[in-house]
Design a protein around this motif. Structure first.
Motif, PDB file in Angstrom:
ATOM      1  N   THR A   1       0.855  -1.183   0.000  1.00  0.00           N
ATOM      2  CA  THR A   1       0.000   0.000   0.000  1.00  0.00           C
ATOM      3  C   THR A   1       0.893   1.236   0.000  1.00  0.00           C
ATOM      4  O   THR A   1       1.850   1.311   0.777  1.00  0.00           O
ATOM      5  CB  THR A   1      -0.924   0.011   1.226  1.00  0.00           C
ATOM      6  N   LEU A   2       0.601   2.199  -0.853  1.00  0.00           N
ATOM      7  CA  LEU A   2       1.368   3.441  -0.893  1.00  0.00           C
ATOM      8  C   LEU A   2       0.789   4.442   0.103  1.00  0.00           C
ATOM      9  O   LEU A   2      -0.426   4.627   0.174  1.00  0.00           O
ATOM     10  CB  LEU A   2       1.348   4.051  -2.298  1.00  0.00           C
TER      11      LEU A   2
ATOM     12  N   THR B   1       0.907   8.347   1.066  1.00  0.00           N
ATOM     13  CA  THR B   1       1.297   9.635   0.492  1.00  0.00           C
ATOM     14  C   THR B   1       0.930  10.776   1.422  1.00  0.00           C
ATOM     15  O   THR B   1      -0.251  11.010   1.707  1.00  0.00           O
ATOM     16  CB  THR B   1       0.605   9.839  -0.869  1.00  0.00           C
TER      17      THR B   1
ATOM     18  N   MET C   1      -3.926   2.659  -1.723  1.00  0.00           N
ATOM     19  CA  MET C   1      -3.191   3.877  -1.413  1.00  0.00           C
ATOM     20  C   MET C   1      -3.854   4.559  -0.224  1.00  0.00           C
ATOM     21  O   MET C   1      -5.064   4.443  -0.023  1.00  0.00           O
ATOM     22  CB  MET C   1      -3.188   4.812  -2.618  1.00  0.00           C
TER      23      MET C   1
ATOM     24  N   VAL D   1      -0.685   9.175  -8.431  1.00  0.00           N
ATOM     25  CA  VAL D   1      -0.540   8.090  -7.448  1.00  0.00           C
ATOM     26  C   VAL D   1      -1.668   7.079  -7.624  1.00  0.00           C
ATOM     27  O   VAL D   1      -1.445   5.865  -7.612  1.00  0.00           O
ATOM     28  CB  VAL D   1      -0.530   8.659  -6.012  1.00  0.00           C
TER      29      VAL D   1
ATOM     30  N   VAL E   1      -1.303   2.987  -8.695  1.00  0.00           N
ATOM     31  CA  VAL E   1      -1.872   1.890  -7.913  1.00  0.00           C
ATOM     32  C   VAL E   1      -2.800   1.026  -8.765  1.00  0.00           C
ATOM     33  O   VAL E   1      -2.783  -0.206  -8.681  1.00  0.00           O
ATOM     34  CB  VAL E   1      -2.610   2.431  -6.671  1.00  0.00           C
TER      35      VAL E   1
END
Length: 501
Positions: A259-260, A262, A289, A276, A280
């Protein structure tokens, strides 16, 4: 003097227009307790709506009146309260209320919600020095396996079982016992997933470390602030973008669920949110995300340049997602999470189809009927009986046309295929297998707005379900800890939090 532009009769106060009275330039929504922008004591705050934005107007007896924005969209802010729900009582409380919130944090027996997602800061050592960081990484402690086990045992005592435990810091990847911690958590048999919240330096540099992550079936939460090199210079102090891409490459090579995370700052990377999202959606190993509007608190964040009247908020992110994805994900696809306080989290589950396209769950059903699926977790829960029943009803509604949504053969086919994988009638699958199927079938979009002294709302803290577990058994709501306890010796206050009500 403000001019009264309302030419209609005031039904509440007949004749007021003729008297020369004028209306205020705001609508009074409610009151709460916040923090003084100057001395940081607890003070009374009015929640005001002006020009479709929400502001806190705070009154401190010593510092006077201050005002700042807390939401860029009053309509979304007020609508969020529709998703409030009763909290769940934990199996055990670790503190008794004596003075009152937030002085008795730990959590006390008057806290309104249990622990949904614990984040364990296993050390305050870090291999980066980020200008935006909320932590004071002095390198003063790192948990031993014995301390970590004590924390896990306390979590099990309070919760019984947990879908996810995340290790953070500092930087947990440089802790010498990180994989010992994974084993300790898994050996309980009560924790479904173990994750690591990391800046990715070690993942980019050490392929053996990446292989070990894969072998241990861990989840990675990767700090990723966007696609622009200058963003990393401003937020992280150096151009880490090439390193982030190398980390993503290594994670993709071993198909590690990622999982990103940010951090979004107004005027720096808020125009990069759509990129972003697109990244994903493009990569199978990226499960989702999480966008976090910057909290201006702690060693770095409290000194980071910002305008309290024009901050990045959760509602700003929602609007940016709709605009920058050109409606691929719209505002109506993203709803507040009903587990935590409704102003803390928003999410959208995105169903993946074979052709690589996605459909937000909100377009397939009336989400109010399926709130068992919308729980405060970074991944979709598929092992719960209620969730199974919800899936079954959802498919029937789509097939029968009772869901009051446009029927799509593609959506119905994907949902049936997913249901049959999760709950096969002719064979048994393990809970671990079911979790992985769900994780890779649905993308998750989260927005989590941490609070600082400008946006602090005691009402939100009292229903927080994301906690930092401590070695002394305290379970600390994140925003309470970040604003009042984190940078105190050992995470303890020696003085009472000042109250000026």
């Amino acid at each position: 003097m403000l001019k009264n532009k309302n030419k209609n009769k005031n039904l509440c106060c007949p004749g007021s227009d003729d008297s020369g009275k004028v209306d205020r330039n705001h609508v009074y929504f409610k009151s709460t307790i916040s923090m003084c922008n100057k001395c940081e004591a607890l003070v009374k705050a009015k929640v005001l709506i002006k020009s479709n934005k929400v502001y806190f107007k705070k009154e401190c007896p010593d510092c006077g009146i201050t005002e700042n924005m807390v939401s860029s969209d009053a309509e979304l802010y007020m609508k969020a309260y529709h998703y409030n729900k009763p909290g769940t009582i934990p199996l055990h409380f670790n503190k008794e209320r004596k003075i009152g919130c937030p002085n008795d944090c730990g959590i006390c027996n008057e806290h309104e919600q249990h622990t949904c997602q614990p984040v364990i800061d296993v050390s305050d050592k870090c291999n980066m020095d980020c200008p935006i960081c909320i932590a004071d990484c002095k390198g003063s402690y790192q948990y031993t396996p014995e301390q970590f086990k004590k924390i896990i045992d306390n979590l099990i005592r309070c919760e019984g079982k947990l879908p996810l435990v995340v290790m953070a810091g500092g930087e947990p990847s440089i802790h010498p016992n990180v994989f010992d911690f994974v084993k300790i958590a898994k050996d309980t048999g009560k924790i479904e997933r173990v994750g690591i919240n990391t800046n990715g330096l070690k993942i980019a540099e050490d392929i053996n470390f990446v292989k070990r992550i894969k072998d241990e079936n861990m989840y990675v939460f990767l700090q990723y602030d966007g696609t622009k090199e200058e963003t990393y210079v401003k937020l992280r102090g150096k151009n880490y973008y090439p390193m982030k891409m190398k980390a993503l490459e290594n994670l993709e090579k071993y198909n590690i669920p990622t999982t990103l995370i940010t951090t979004v700052v107004k005027g720096i990377n808020d125009d990069d949110i759509g990129n972003v999202v697109k990244l994903v959606l493009l990569k199978d190993h990226l499960l989702g995300m999480t966008f976090q509007p910057a909290a201006h608190v702690g060693k770095g964040g409290s000194h980071f340049d910002m305008d309290p009247m024009d901050i990045m908020t959760r509602d700003c992110v929602v609007s940016a997602i709709e605009e920058q994805t050109k409606g691929l994900i719209s505002k109506s696809d993203i709803i507040p999470v009903p587990c935590s306080h409704p102003q803390c989290f928003s999410l959208s589950y995105l169903l993946k189809h074979k052709d690589g396209t996605i459909t937000p769950f909100a377009r397939m059903m009336n989400l109010d009927q399926y709130l068992d699926l919308i729980t405060n977790k970074a991944v979709l829960t598929a092992s719960d009986k209620k969730v199974s029943e919800s899936f079954e009803k959802m498919i029937y509604d789509l097939w029968s046309g009772d869901a009051n949504v446009p029927i799509s053969e593609k959506i119905t086919a994907t949902m049936k295929q997913l249901f049959n994988k999760l709950y096969p009638s002719d064979s048994n699958i393990t809970n671990k297998e079911r979790i992985l199927i769900a994780d890779y079938s649905v993308k998750t979009l989260f927005i989590h707005h941490f609070m600082d002294k400008y946006t602090f709302d005691l009402e939100r803290v009292q229903k927080c379900c994301n906690h930092y577990p401590q070695a002394d058994d305290r379970l600390m709501p994140m925003c309470t800890f970040n604003n009042f306890y984190r940078n105190q010796p050992g995470g303890h206050r020696t003085t009472k939090i000042p109250v000026k009500l």
